[in-house]
Design an enzyme around this catalytic site. Structure first.
Site, PDB file in Angstrom:
ATOM      1  N   CYS A 185      46.005 -34.082  35.229  1.00  0.00           N
ATOM      2  CA  CYS A 185      47.362 -33.753  35.659  1.00  0.00           C
ATOM      3  C   CYS A 185      47.382 -33.415  37.146  1.00  0.00           C
ATOM      4  O   CYS A 185      47.117 -34.258  37.984  1.00  0.00           O
ATOM      5  CB  CYS A 185      47.929 -32.635  34.790  1.00  0.00           C
ATOM      6  N   HIS A 230      46.408 -34.973  29.701  1.00  0.00           N
ATOM      7  CA  HIS A 230      45.598 -33.778  29.445  1.00  0.00           C
ATOM      8  C   HIS A 230      44.643 -33.981  28.260  1.00  0.00           C
ATOM      9  O   HIS A 230      44.910 -33.507  27.152  1.00  0.00           O
ATOM     10  CB  HIS A 230      46.504 -32.590  29.122  1.00  0.00           C
ATOM     11  N   GLU A 278      42.059 -32.427  27.717  1.00  0.00           N
ATOM     12  CA  GLU A 278      41.370 -31.164  27.420  1.00  0.00           C
ATOM     13  C   GLU A 278      42.148 -30.242  26.502  1.00  0.00           C
ATOM     14  O   GLU A 278      41.580 -29.300  25.935  1.00  0.00           O
ATOM     15  CB  GLU A 278      41.037 -30.424  28.722  1.00  0.00           C
TER      16      GLU A 278
END
Length: 281
Positions: free
Chosen positions: A99, A193, A195
């Protein structure tokens, strides 16, 4: 682990999900690279002590988290995080960012970032697909020709810098994944994202409820909450096919090992080989 979000954003995130963006990365790396030791730094904080270039060169990797900062706005916080990324490139340490992390790297290498205007990717980036060299690039190894991923952002990379390669795109945001080479450094990054968990997606939707309503993605707060609750329920019960069907998601998002594959690829295919060549294998 460079937390590129300001202190108030870190605290707000901790209030909603129990950890900052850097702590989310730490938790994932404990599974991706068991035994790895991480140091969390805060390059946007005025009083933060940042490692000098020589120390950065001693790390195996640098990770840049997401952030609400707008890189096209001149501010002390944006200057500090961009200067930090310039130091990472100069040190030659492999880096990964998601991001805003991708946006920071792009600006540090000479690219640009812009607001998305009326467009939004809220919750998930849909129909991501490799483009050009992305089809064979190790960052996207294991991804199918088209996939979805967690995403929520209001800015995007407008232009990649010289020395960068576009790897993935979709209909909403052209630059979804890229490799950026600058000086002695190499950066792999994504606009989405990989993660974060579905629990964190649900919390992000709630935190940005007003923006979603303003941009007519939801009629009111109740609609945002209903959608966020469904995402959170799928987090709690990832085998619920009815929820996955209603949300239009498959195992690329619902299975954590598949959702985070770009980070695993970064560690396995860039960090570890580089570590070995640097004599720390």
């Amino acid at each position: 682990m460079a937390e590129s979000e300001p202190a108030d954003a870190r605290n707000k995130r901790r209030d909603s999900v129990g950890r900052s963006s850097g702590e989310t990365f730490d938790a994932l790396l404990a599974k991706v690279a068991p035994g790895a030791r991480t140091t969390r730094i805060k390059p946007v904080d005025t009083a933060s002590e940042l490692p000098p270039r020589q120390e950065l060169a001693g790390y195996d990797a640098v990770f840049l988290t997401g952030s609400p900062l707008h890189l096209y706005k001149e501010a002390p916080e944006t200057r500090r995080v961009v200067e930090f990324m310039c130091a990472v490139f100069a040190a030659g340490t492999p880096a990964f960012g998601s991001c805003a992390g991708l946006q920071v790297a792009a600006v540090a290498a000479g690219g640009s970032v812009r607001p998305m205007g009326e467009r939004r990717e809220a919750g998930f980036a849909r129909r991501l697909h490799p483009v050009g060299p992305g089809s064979g690039h190790p960052l996207l190894a294991g991804r199918p020709p088209v996939f979805d991923a967690p995403a929520i952002h209001t800015d995007e990379v407008a232009e990649l810098p010289d020395g960068a390669t576009l790897l993935a795109s979709n209909a909403v945001t052209r630059i979804q994944a890229a490799e950026i080479r600058c000086g002695d450094g190499v950066f792999w990054g994504v606009q989405y994202h990989p993660e974060i968990s579905l629990f964190e997606v649900a919390a992000a939707l709630r935190r940005q409820s007003d923006d979603l309503i303003e941009h007519e993605l939801a009629r009111d707060g109740d609609a945002v909450e209903k959608h966020a609750a469904m995402v959170e329920a799928l987090h709690n019960a990832p085998d619920r096919r009815d929820l996955a069907w209603q949300l239009g998601l498959d195992e690329q998002v619902t299975v954590p090992e598949r959702r985070s594959i770009e980070i695993r690829n970064f560690v396995d295919r860039l960090v570890l080989p580089t570590r070995s060549r640097r004599g720390r294998g």
